[in-house]
Structures are given as structure tokens and as C-alpha cells.
Design a protein around this motif. Sequence first.
Motif, PDB file in Angstrom:
ATOM      1  N   ASN A 269       0.825  -1.210   0.000  1.00 40.63           N
ATOM      2  CA  ASN A 269       0.000   0.000   0.000  1.00 40.63           C
ATOM      3  C   ASN A 269       0.860   1.261   0.000  1.00 40.63           C
ATOM      4  OD1 ASN A 269      -1.419   2.116   2.187  1.00 40.63           O
ATOM      5  ND2 ASN A 269      -2.764   1.412   0.545  1.00 40.63           N
TER       6      ASN A 269
ATOM      7  N   SER B   7      -0.865   3.021  -3.700  1.00 41.80           N
ATOM      8  CA  SER B   7      -2.243   2.600  -3.442  1.00 41.80           C
ATOM      9  C   SER B   7      -2.914   2.080  -4.704  1.00 41.80           C
ATOM     10  CB  SER B   7      -3.048   3.771  -2.866  1.00 41.80           C
ATOM     11  OG  SER B   7      -3.035   4.873  -3.760  1.00 41.80           O
TER      12      SER B   7
ATOM     13  N   ASN C  63      -6.432   1.754   0.099  1.00 40.33           N
ATOM     14  CA  ASN C  63      -6.516   1.894   1.549  1.00 40.33           C
ATOM     15  C   ASN C  63      -7.699   1.119   2.114  1.00 40.33           C
ATOM     16  OD1 ASN C  63      -4.301   3.594   1.498  1.00 40.33           O
ATOM     17  ND2 ASN C  63      -5.527   5.451   1.409  1.00 40.33           N
TER      18      ASN C  63
ATOM     19  N   ARG D  25      -6.878  -2.608   2.097  1.00 37.56           N
ATOM     20  CA  ARG D  25      -5.840  -2.818   3.116  1.00 37.56           C
ATOM     21  C   ARG D  25      -6.451  -2.863   4.504  1.00 37.56           C
ATOM     22  NH1 ARG D  25      -2.632   2.313   4.659  1.00 37.56           N
ATOM     23  NH2 ARG D  25      -4.734   2.608   5.490  1.00 37.56           N
TER      24      ARG D  25
END
Length: 656
Positions: free
Chosen positions: A292, A296, A301, A304
Amino acid sequence: MNRVKIYIISVILLMLVVLIYYYAHAIKETLTITNGEVDLTQTDFDEKGMIALDGEWELYWNQLLNPDDFLHEQHDVQYALVPGNWLNDLNGNTYDATGYATYRMVVRNIPLDTKYFGILKGNIRNASQIFVNGEIVLKDGEVSETLDGNVSGNNSKAAYFEVKSSTAEIIIQAANHDYIVGGIAKPITFGTQKEIIELHQQKIMFEFSMILIVVIIGLFYLFLCLVNKEYRKKEPATLPLALSCLFYGVMSSIYSERIITVIFPSISMDSTFRFGHLISAFTVITVLIVVNKVSSVFLSNRIRNVMLVFYSVFVLITLLFPLATYSKILVFYMIYTVLFYFIIWIKVLFLFIKRNGSNITDIEHIAMIISICSIYLFWFDMILYSVGLKIDMFISFLTIPIYSIAFSVLLIFRYTYSYKKNEELSNQLIETFSTLDQTVKKAEKNELAFLQAQIKPHFLFNTLSSIISLCYTDGNRAGEVLSNLSNYLKRSFQVDIQADYVTIENELKLIEAYIDIETVRFGDRINMIYDVDEEVLSFKIIPLVIEPLIENAIRHGVLKNKSGGEVKLTLKRKEHGVYIGVEDNGKGIDVYQMNAIRNGDRNVQSLSGNGISLANIYTRLQNFYHVELQFETGHTGTKVYFTIPLNHDKEEVADD
């Protein structure tokens, strides 16, 4: 599609072919034991000095039999493949994942020229003891029919013993009450003492070297992250990469040869497994953060965070529940992890092939492809080993240094690429500043030209009117004033705008021409006093900084008094520079006007001399000499002065 992409795809396809071939042979069963026996004369034992006892072992399910039990009575025998789990036998019978059993086989025609032999045990899940010719030669944990009495001890060990006959009966008692599945996971190797020692050392050294590589890389980046704050800010993936490498190193030491038990022999198997499962979750968590942080684009995000929650829950389960309880979800946990890494790898590969306008370079993409593929293969190989489909973790140990090296290359490239970009930007900035400096100088020269053109029309009009009047009363005086005006205009417009400096002497002559004109117009109302050191006349200064002060002192100082006044010009050589001062006994300058001058307000038209405002002079002195125009003012007059430093890099002396 460019050549780089075609080349990378070709390499990936070739790698897949090699992996398929490897796993096809790794999973393929090579049997040396038939019906619980092996004849060494029918093998290559004489050449190699050892043999993997793979094949059909006798299996006695839910029985812990001792060597004496086989001397006095017959037992129902089934055959099961070793290495492998005990979920089923060769006759199709199925068994529970947990339980206990006895394995037995016989080695025949052992060479009599060798006296000492050995057995290398890999992983027997999850406790075991081994008998050779009726004697216990190796014990790992406590074998029991119940969970309460069972003590796990699933470590790689070697045992050495003397064989006095040509036959060796090998009996293994195994019990598993807390792992995914029981059985003999890795081959049992029988051989001469010398060969077994070398084989054991080779396995340990291979795994130790792989672990050492990844740990060194982890420690390096951890040190770099701790000591270099700027690098830590510029590359946020550094810390999670360091931690992931360290976690993978520790995790790998818990599997296969279990190097951690060599370093810490007193650690229990339950603690080893629990610690290993915790570390495995931390490895996944840190790798998620690394991917990440790199971009990204590879891992958003949101995804994740969802994955972090999942693995955090697994960490809590590992901490709160017994091994026998949470081990039931280990297969799901590992399959989930393998699938997740595979999806991430496919996404990275797809973005590499289809990317358009991405700010991620080819090298970064290739490093990511290698890194994620390595992690995927690590978990894929480990799950095959864990469920008994594969006898070693060779690929797992091989891929962890590849992962750490690939990510290191990625970070090194990003750092060097950033450094190169910063260097290019620095060069561009230097060029920009150089251009700006030239532009400023040009602007200053243009400004000077503009200021030269700002001689006030009413000054010319009044001077010409005075000359016309003198033509009727004093022709000689009119000619003298006209000559002075011509001289003044000539000196005003002869200031070279391409040059940065003029001599003080030339500036003084311009002042004298101006005073001559004003004296004709106003007579004895103007009393001009000069206090000038001859040695300063050759010094060069920026043009049009003294004459405007004289003009301002006359027009807005002494002429405000009906009787006029006195203007004094002082030019003195001081220890650290040339002092220039203009003093008058007029009515002074109010505070508002002085603040406007200091603020660089060029619209203060009431304080302009020859069209040049004092604010302009104030600014030019700061820009060229880093000095300020000083004021002392009151009802009895005004004193304006400044000092040009002699050691200033822009101060020059005229040539003789």
C-alpha cells in the motif's frame, strides 16, 4: 505492447512452466518401501550411503505398539504412504486428523562393513518416539493417547546408533492432538552416521543462509529507518519492509528444520507453534502495508484496512484460544492468504501490461511483480507442506530472500530515481535563478532608464522661463544658465543604463549642474555647502542616489521657508565604507511619509526629487548594498544618510 512487457511476460510464462514441472515431481511419490520392507541391495545405498524410507509403511491406527508387541502377537495391519498424512491408507480406510498410530518397517541387507548408522527425522506430527531393533533411539515430545498427556515435539532431529546385524526394524509411535493433521510429514532418512550428519548440516545451513539474508536486509532497513528521519519521511515503505523481512526470517526459523529450536532448545512446541502463527499474521500485515505504501494503485486503503481487520482477528484468536482449537481454522487461514496474494499478483501483472499514463516506472512494476509472486509462492509451498502434499519447504525458503531483495531493489531504485529527479530540479532551479537574476538586473537597468526619463516637466518649464527672463535682463547670465541646463541634462541622460556603477565624481558634477540652475531661479534662498573628501571621488556607486536627495532637500526642505535655507552634502571616507549624507534646515518630514518610504511606497509623490522617490532609493540601497537609508528629522530640518561598505562585493574603485 513494448519489448520490456513482452520479455517480462515471457519470463513469467517460463517460470510457470518450471514451477509446474517442479511441483509435479515434488508431489509425485517415489517409493522405495513395499509392504513395509526395503532391500538395500536393490537400491543405490552402496553409492550414496543413505536412503529415504519413502513408501508403504505398516500402519496401526489408534495403537501405540512397542517392539515387544510384535514378538508375541499378530496385529491387523494396514499400509500407508510415508511421507504423508494419515487421513487414509492404501486400502481406502479413512482416519481422523487427530489421534495416534504406530508405523513400522524393516530394512534388510544392511552392509556389514559399516557399524554406525543414523536416522534423520523431519516433522512427525506432533509427538513421536523411534525404536530401532527394540531400542529407543529418538524421542520428540511425549506420545499419548489423550490430549492431556500429549506434549508436542515436532522438531527435525537426528539419532545415531549401532547396527549389529544386517536387518533393522524401525518402529515409530506418533500422536497428534492439536495440529491440522497428523502423520509423518517429511521423509525418514536412514544411512551411515557420516552421511546423515552431512545431510542434516546441509539442510540446516541452507535454511539458515536463506533466513540470514532476509534478516540482514530487514535489520539494514530498520537501522536506516531509525537513524535517517528524512529518508523515513520520503520512503514510508521502509519501516514495514524492514519489519516484514524480520518477521519472515523469524517465521521461517519455526518451520521445516525449526532452526529456532536449535537456538532456543528449551522452548516448548506449543509455544513454538503459537509464536509462529502470530508471526505469520504479522508478516501478512506488514506486507499489506508495504504494498500500500509503495502505491495505493496496487492495494487501496480500503482493501488494506479490511485485510488488516481480518488478520488482527486471527491474532486475537491465536492469543486467546488453545492450539487444538484454533488449529482447525489454519487451513482456511492459509488458503485465504494464498488466494489473496495471488489476486494481488494478478492485479499488479495486469496493471503492468495495461497501464496507461501511470506514474509507476517499469522497474518498480517488475520489482513488485517479483516480490508479490515470491510471497505467493512462499505461502503456496507452505500450505502444500502443511497438509502433507509436499515433503519440504524448499521453494518457501528460496522465495523469502527473493522477496526481500526485490523490494530492496525497488526502494533503492525509487531513492536513486528521486535523487536524480531532485538533481534535475536543482539544475533547473539554478538555471531559473540565473535567468531571474539576469531579469532582475535588466529590470533594474530598465527602471533606471525609466527614472532618467522622469525629469519633471515643471522643472524644465520653470528653468526655461528663468532663462527667457534673463535674456531680457542679463544675456550672459541667461547663456550661463542655459549651459548649466544643457550640462545637467547631458549628465542625466549619459548615465549608462548597461553599467551598474558611476563614479562619485560624476554624480557630484550632476549635483553641481543642478545647484547652478536652482541658484539662478531662487538666488540666495539656497545655500549649498560641500564637505567632500577627495579620495572618495574615484569610488563607484550605483547611479542617481545622491542627486535626488539634494533635490528633495531643496524642494521639500529649505524652499518651504520663505527665507530659504542651507543644504549640506557630506562625502567622507570611513573605516568601513563611504559615508554619504544630505542635511537641510527645512521643516522636516512627517512620520507618515517616512513610514511610506521605508515600506517602499513609490506613490509618495510629495517626496520625489527629479522624479525619483526616496522610497525608490531606499529599496535600491537595500538590494545593492544591504543597507538602509537613515533619517533624522524634526522641526529644525532633516538629515538623510547612508554608508556604502567598502568590502561589499559590488563596490568598485574606478581605474586611474
